[in-house]
Design a protein around this motif. Structure first.
Motif, short mmCIF file in Angstrom:
data_model
loop_
_atom_site.label_atom_id
_atom_site.label_comp_id
_atom_site.label_asym_id
_atom_site.label_seq_id
_atom_site.Cartn_x
_atom_site.Cartn_y
_atom_site.Cartn_z
N GLU A 436 0.85 -1.20 0.00
CA GLU A 436 0.00 0.00 0.00
C GLU A 436 0.88 1.24 0.00
O GLU A 436 1.90 1.31 0.69
CB GLU A 436 -0.91 0.02 1.23
CG GLU A 436 -1.85 1.21 1.27
CD GLU A 436 -2.72 1.22 2.51
OE1 GLU A 436 -3.44 2.23 2.72
OE2 GLU A 436 -2.68 0.24 3.29
N MET A 437 0.47 2.24 -0.79
CA MET A 437 1.10 3.55 -0.78
C MET A 437 0.02 4.58 -0.43
O MET A 437 -0.96 4.73 -1.15
CB MET A 437 1.74 3.87 -2.13
CG MET A 437 2.72 5.05 -2.09
SD MET A 437 1.94 6.67 -2.13
CE MET A 437 1.44 6.77 -3.84
N LYS A 438 0.17 5.26 0.71
CA LYS A 438 -0.84 6.20 1.20
C LYS A 438 -0.33 7.63 1.02
O LYS A 438 0.72 8.01 1.56
CB LYS A 438 -1.13 5.93 2.68
CG LYS A 438 -2.22 6.80 3.27
CD LYS A 438 -3.59 6.45 2.72
CE LYS A 438 -4.67 7.20 3.46
NZ LYS A 438 -6.02 6.93 2.91
N ASN A 439 -1.09 8.44 0.27
CA ASN A 439 -0.73 9.83 0.01
C ASN A 439 -1.42 10.74 1.04
O ASN A 439 -2.64 10.75 1.16
CB ASN A 439 -1.17 10.22 -1.41
CG ASN A 439 -0.58 11.54 -1.84
OD1 ASN A 439 -0.02 12.29 -1.03
ND2 ASN A 439 -0.69 11.86 -3.12
N SER A 444 0.47 14.69 -6.46
CA SER A 444 -0.06 13.52 -7.16
C SER A 444 0.74 12.27 -6.77
O SER A 444 1.88 12.36 -6.31
CB SER A 444 0.01 13.73 -8.67
OG SER A 444 1.37 13.76 -9.10
N GLU A 445 0.12 11.12 -7.01
CA GLU A 445 0.80 9.85 -6.72
C GLU A 445 2.05 9.72 -7.58
O GLU A 445 3.07 9.18 -7.12
CB GLU A 445 -0.16 8.68 -6.99
CG GLU A 445 0.46 7.32 -6.68
CD GLU A 445 -0.51 6.18 -6.89
OE1 GLU A 445 -0.03 5.08 -7.23
OE2 GLU A 445 -1.73 6.38 -6.72
N GLN A 446 1.99 10.20 -8.80
CA GLN A 446 3.14 10.13 -9.69
C GLN A 446 4.32 10.91 -9.12
O GLN A 446 5.46 10.43 -9.13
CB GLN A 446 2.75 10.70 -11.06
CG GLN A 446 3.83 10.57 -12.14
CD GLN A 446 3.96 9.15 -12.65
OE1 GLN A 446 3.11 8.31 -12.36
NE2 GLN A 446 5.05 8.89 -13.36
N ILE A 448 4.85 11.62 -5.93
CA ILE A 448 5.31 10.90 -4.74
C ILE A 448 6.25 9.77 -5.14
O ILE A 448 7.33 9.58 -4.54
CB ILE A 448 4.11 10.35 -3.94
CG1 ILE A 448 3.24 11.48 -3.39
CG2 ILE A 448 4.58 9.42 -2.84
CD1 ILE A 448 3.93 12.33 -2.34
N GLN A 449 5.85 9.01 -6.16
CA GLN A 449 6.68 7.89 -6.61
C GLN A 449 8.04 8.39 -7.10
O GLN A 449 9.07 7.78 -6.83
CB GLN A 449 5.97 7.14 -7.75
CG GLN A 449 4.60 6.57 -7.40
CD GLN A 449 4.69 5.26 -6.63
OE1 GLN A 449 5.70 4.98 -5.98
NE2 GLN A 449 3.62 4.48 -6.66
N ARG A 474 4.53 1.17 -12.03
CA ARG A 474 3.46 2.14 -12.29
C ARG A 474 3.92 3.29 -13.18
O ARG A 474 3.30 4.35 -13.20
CB ARG A 474 2.91 2.66 -10.96
CG ARG A 474 2.04 1.64 -10.26
CD ARG A 474 2.00 1.82 -8.76
NE ARG A 474 1.15 0.81 -8.15
CZ ARG A 474 1.53 -0.45 -7.96
NH1 ARG A 474 2.73 -0.84 -8.35
NH2 ARG A 474 0.71 -1.32 -7.40
N ALA A 544 3.78 11.08 2.39
CA ALA A 544 3.17 9.78 2.07
C ALA A 544 3.77 8.69 2.95
O ALA A 544 4.79 8.90 3.64
CB ALA A 544 3.38 9.45 0.59
N TYR A 546 4.53 4.25 2.98
CA TYR A 546 4.60 2.97 2.26
C TYR A 546 4.46 1.84 3.29
O TYR A 546 5.12 1.86 4.33
CB TYR A 546 5.92 2.81 1.53
CG TYR A 546 6.04 3.65 0.26
CD1 TYR A 546 5.68 3.12 -0.97
CD2 TYR A 546 6.53 4.95 0.32
CE1 TYR A 546 5.80 3.88 -2.13
CE2 TYR A 546 6.65 5.71 -0.84
CZ TYR A 546 6.27 5.17 -2.06
OH TYR A 546 6.39 5.91 -3.20
#
Length: 743
Positions: A436-439, A444-446, A448-449, A474, A544, A546
């Protein structure tokens, strides 16, 4: 009696030769050991790095300690062998096979000669008129067969008589002597041939295929780098002393139990505690021998060295636990054979009293009848029933990479209804993945990654690799990071004009970050599920989180169901992981119980509690599992994930890369056990049938001999028929394994 797999001698009569490694010139350990073990009579060469000595196990009946001393200084550590010595080695290693071949050819020749006697198979030494009967060549061939076959059993029979016991050897010798005195040379020779066949198979089953040795993790840590002023000096670990300061760098094994004086780094303790555990160690933290420094460098003060270290203590637990194991299957068969021997002797004596003393039948006819009773009742078929079935089962298992320590293991595993299963590396892949990745931010999630990859792309830590893999899957691309630094519990990097941090909850708490309610709730949730977590933050706030899990093997779900279908009643997980993590995996796999936060001693204690009531198996992969595996009724290890210590302690080694082999091993053990029980029942039923036929005089002595040989062949056919019936099942298993490999 346990036989050595190298020289086939009695393992209990082997001797040990010890010498200091300082006295030997060699380039590598494997070269030294392989060279020494190539000498006939040297059965094992092992190096103890703690004491800096070479330990050689040898058979003193073949090679002397003086010859070993010469071999240690010979080219390639090999002694020159003369032609006579090579011939002796060949005969020594294949004596039972040669006995069987020679005796078999002679019996075939004797049966051919007997056809010229016009149906007169019996050639008594003296006839009614006291004349010597010919042909002498016929008698001589059969006499040689009897000598070849019965010579080893003669000494066992004499020893049994001295002790006042009636063993199978005594029974067999009486039957052969009676047949010879009655003139039934061919029958006596044929009867003896089966005894040779039994000896050959008993040796195969008795061969010890495993040697006890210390785990390879210790063996790899041969040397240490001791600090002396501003420089380091390389010394063997046998020379280490408590209090010395050692330099350990990236990729090196830690050779002592000690305390970090300076420096820091990530240490992989999975080989020691069995879990997928990487700890960041810094000044003041304890470290243990046999663990691996994955990154960084440090100075360590030695607190415990050599045999006082934790990993050496675990090895002692292994050896002590293994000494408690005993073989039961041979005792049961020998007991049945002894009772059958006593019953047959008593029955033959009663028959003689009734028919000769009370009824008054001719002495020769009564003696022939009693001899026939002894022939058909000889327990050789009974003794064959177990080793034949085990031999077939072991061959089948070996074809699919499943190695059983000995035949007793098959029976024990078949009767086992409870199994303890280690989590990491057995039920799971021992590899962390992001679940799980929690923002927590507006990014954006992008983004964060990309920030996470920008930091973790500089690290080889397992969690860093998991984050990078998760982001790459992703479509994430790492933002170029600068000024990367490893911190205690995390790391940082300079990206887009500001510093970003990723690490544990404790790291960010120490850096005075605020934890919003959403973040706190998520951390509580992940903790309740047993997830490992890291947090990503910029210079102002937590961005975020992980969560990581050790991924459950895909086949674990089916394996649990199949084991239950085969009769395994309790499947219990034992792990060094947290209670929450253990509970989650236990519920997912629908196990019958679990025990979390286990140390080697607690795993062993839990196993001994169960073992006091029933048979219990244990499957694991780490050094911490080895004591429990050694003490269990059956210890099992997957060779691809297991440490050398676990493999040394195991009774069954699964060389495949999936847990499906555990089901195959259990199923095969049950099939072999059922075959053994069927063979035992069949052999006793055949004896009862043949006794009734002989007692009613429907069979002659020659026909009784044929029936006796036939019963042994029937047991052989019964055992090997399991191969025919099992082939479709094995082919199905093989096709499943091949499909998984292609996938």
């Amino acid at each position: 009696m346990k036989s050595c797999c190298k020289c086939h001698g009695n393992y209990a009569k082997h001797a040990v030769y010890r010498t200091s490694l300082k006295d030997i010139l060699y380039s590598s350990d494997s070269y030294l050991k392989s060279g020494l073990e190539s000498n006939f009579g040297i059965c094992e060469a092992r190096i103890d790095y703690f004491d800096s000595i070479l330990i050689i196990t040898f058979n003193p009946a073949i090679i002397t300690s003086e010859q070993i001393a010469l071999a240690l200084h010979a080219p390639g550590f090999k002694l020159r062998e003369s032609l006579i010595h090579r011939l002796y080695r060949f005969l020594f290693c294949h004596i039972h096979v040669l006995r069987l071949v020679v005796a078999g050819l002679m019996v075939v020749a004797s049966w051919g000669m007997s056809l010229s006697f016009e149906g007169r198979y019996n050639c008594r030494i003296l006839n009614d008129h006291g004349n010597i009967l010919l042909p002498l060549s016929y008698i001589l061939i059969n006499m040689l067969v009897i000598i070849i076959a019965m010579w080893p059993r003669f000494f066992k029979a004499v020893d049994a008589v001295r002790k006042g016991t009636y063993s199978v050897e005594v029974f067999t010798l009486l039957a052969v002597c009676g047949a010879v005195l009655g003139g039934y040379w061919l029958e006596a020779a044929t009867f003896s041939l089966v005894a040779v066949f039994v000896d050959a198979f008993e040796e195969i089953i008795a061969t010890q295929t495993w040697q006890e040795y210390l785990n390879g993790t210790i063996a790899n840590a041969k040397n240490a780098y001791v600090l002396e002023g501003s420089s380091t000096r390389k010394i063997p670990i046998s020379s280490l002393k408590v209090g010395q300061l050692l330099s350990v760098r990236h990729g090196m094994l830690i050779p002592v139990d000690g305390r970090v004086v300076s420096g820091s780094g990530h240490i992989d303790e999975s080989a020691l505690i069995g879990e997928n555990s990487f700890f960041n160690k810094s000044a003041g933290d304890k470290v243990y021998a046999g663990t691996l420094l994955e990154s960084g460098s440090m100075i360590i003060e030695a607190l415990k060295v050599g045999h006082d270290t934790t990993v050496a203590g675990i090895s002692k637990l292994i050896s002590h636990a293994q000494q408690e194991k005993e073989s039961e299957i041979k005792k049961i068969v020998d007991s049945c054979a002894a009772w059958l021997t006593c019953f047959t002797m008593a029955y033959a004596v009663i028959t003689f009293i009734i028919r000769y003393l009370m009824v008054g039948e001719p002495l020769y006819e009564v003696l022939t009848l009693c001899l026939s009773i002894i022939f058909v009742s000889c327990p050789c078929a009974l003794l064959l029933s177990t080793p034949l079935a085990i031999h077939v089962g072991a061959e089948l298992a070996a074809k699919f990479g499943i190695i059983f320590r000995n035949g007793q293991v098959m029976e024990d595993f078949a009767k086992t209804k409870t199994i303890l299963v280690d989590k990491t590396g057995t039920l799971t892949y021992a590899r962390s993945v992001v679940c799980e990745m929690k923002n927590f931010s507006s990014k954006s999630e992008q983004e964060i990654q990309e920030y996470a990859m920008g930091i973790e792309g500089n690290s080889y830590h397992p969690l860093a690799l998991a984050i990078c893999s998760h982001a790459a899957d992703r479509g994430g691309r790492a933002k170029p990071g600068e000024r990367y630094h490893e911190l205690e519990g995390g790391a940082s990097a300079y990206i887009n004009s500001q510093t970003y941090y990723i690490g544990s909850k404790r790291l960010l708490q120490d850096m005075r970050y605020k934890f919003p309610a959403e973040t706190k709730n998520w951390l509580r949730y992940t903790e309740s599920k047993g997830f490992e977590t890291v947090l990503l933050a910029d210079e102002k706030e937590i961005l975020a989180g992980y969560a990581f899990v050790d991924k459950i093997r895909e086949e674990s779900f089916d394996v649990v169901k199949k084991l239950r279908a085969l009769g395994m009643k309790k499947i219990i997980m034992v792990t060094g992981d947290t209670y929450a993590c253990a509970k989650r995996i236990s519920e997912q796999l629908e196990l019958d119980g679990f025990q979390a936060e286990c140390f080697p001693e607690s795993k062993l204690s839990r196993l001994m509690e169960i073992k006091s009531e029933e048979n219990v198996a244990m499957i694991g992969d780490g050094i911490n599992d080895a004591p429990a595996m050694a003490a269990s009724t059956v210890g099992i290890v997957m060779v691809n994930t297991g440490t050398d210590a676990a493999i040394a302690a195991a009774d069954i080694v699964l060389s495949g890369d999936t847990l499906d082999d555990l089901v195959l091993a259990y199923d095969l053990s049950q099939k072999v056990y059922r075959t053994i029980k069927f063979n035992l029942t069949l052999s006793i039923a055949l004896v009862a049938l043949m006794l009734s036929l002989v007692s009613s005089r429907n069979l002659s002595l020659t026909q009784s001999t044929f029936l006796y040989v036939g019963s042994s062949l029937l047991i052989l056919l019964s055992s090997y028929s399991s191969l025919v019936f099992t082939l479709p099942w094995l082919k199905q298993h093989l096709s499943r394994k091949n499909k998984k490999r292609k996938a």
